[in-house]
Design an enzyme around this catalytic site. Structure first.
Site, PDB file in Angstrom:
ATOM      1  N   HIS A   1     -29.184 -16.104 -13.761  1.00  0.00           N
ATOM      2  CA  HIS A   1     -28.734 -16.879 -14.921  1.00  0.00           C
ATOM      3  C   HIS A   1     -28.405 -16.021 -16.148  1.00  0.00           C
ATOM      4  CE1 HIS A   1     -32.547 -16.339 -17.115  1.00  0.00           C
ATOM      5  NE2 HIS A   1     -33.073 -16.324 -15.894  1.00  0.00           N
TER       6      HIS A   1
ATOM      7  N   ASP B   1       0.850  -1.189   0.000  1.00  0.00           N
ATOM      8  CA  ASP B   1       0.000   0.000   0.000  1.00  0.00           C
ATOM      9  C   ASP B   1       0.889   1.243   0.000  1.00  0.00           C
ATOM     10  OD1 ASP B   1      -3.167   0.540   0.680  1.00  0.00           O
ATOM     11  OD2 ASP B   1      -1.872   2.189   1.326  1.00  0.00           O
TER      12      ASP B   1
END
Length: 200
Positions: A129, A32
């Site tokens: 789906h 970081d």
């Protein structure tokens, strides 16, 4: 299990670290750019984001919320980003999840969904789906995407947003928290409200 280096020691990184440990990583650390940051979620910060080349034997995950930054950093890794799926997510056997993507706890991803690289399906989100979730897209916490939806590259679906079935959302969009998308979105921008409308 190999070492995992997570790039980004913020809130997203904390959640990713927990998923990584649940799927078997025992050696997890962060990179970081924040000055003076020594640890995140009890795990060490071992350098800056640009130091990734110092870990030739590690796996990587880019845990940065900003889609453009996430894409830029992941591209630089040259295919070394891994995919993470929380054990408490329900993911159909007929789902493709791209490299560097994450599916978080409580998420449900149903049959014949394709999730592009670097995407986020966040906590408790549902993707039904035959959906297509684009590269570096983000389906936020508690969002619901009905069947046969296309979400373009880099698009962010805000917390608790809903996308009706058979809808296509172009890339580069921000859909606000709680917004309801009932028709195709063809112009990049920020969309808010019920039904969702372009914020001018």
């Amino acid at each position: 299990m190999r070492r995992l280096i997570i790039i980004g020691a913020g809130g997203h990184g904390k959640v990713v670290a927990d998923i990584a440990m649940r799927v078997g990583y025992r050696d997890v650390a962060f990179l970081d750019d924040a000055e003076g940051l020594a640890e995140c979620a009890g795990l060490p910060v071992v350098g800056r984001a640009s130091d990734w080349g110092s870990f030739p034997d590690a796996d990587f995950f880019v845990a940065i919320g900003d889609a453009r930054a996430r894409e830029r950093i992941q591209r630089g890794l040259g295919g070394r980003a891994v995919t993470l799926v929380h054990p408490a997510a329900s993911v159909s056997r007929r789902v493709e999840v791209g490299r560097g993507s994450v599916v978080m706890a409580g998420a449900i991803v149903n049959s014949d969904v394709r999730i592009g690289e670097g995407a986020i399906v966040n906590t408790g989100a549902t993707v039904d789906h035959d959906c297509r979730i684009g590269r570096f897209a983000h389906v936020s916490v508690g969002s619901h995407v009905a069947g046969a939806v296309t979400v373009g590259d880099g698009t962010w679906l805000g917390v608790g947003s809903v996308v009706s079935n058979n809808v296509s959302i172009c890339g580069g969009c921000m859909v606000g928290a709680g917004a309801v998308v009932i028709g195709d979105i063809k112009e990049p921008g920020t969309y808010v409200g019920v039904p969702a409308r372009l914020l001018r």
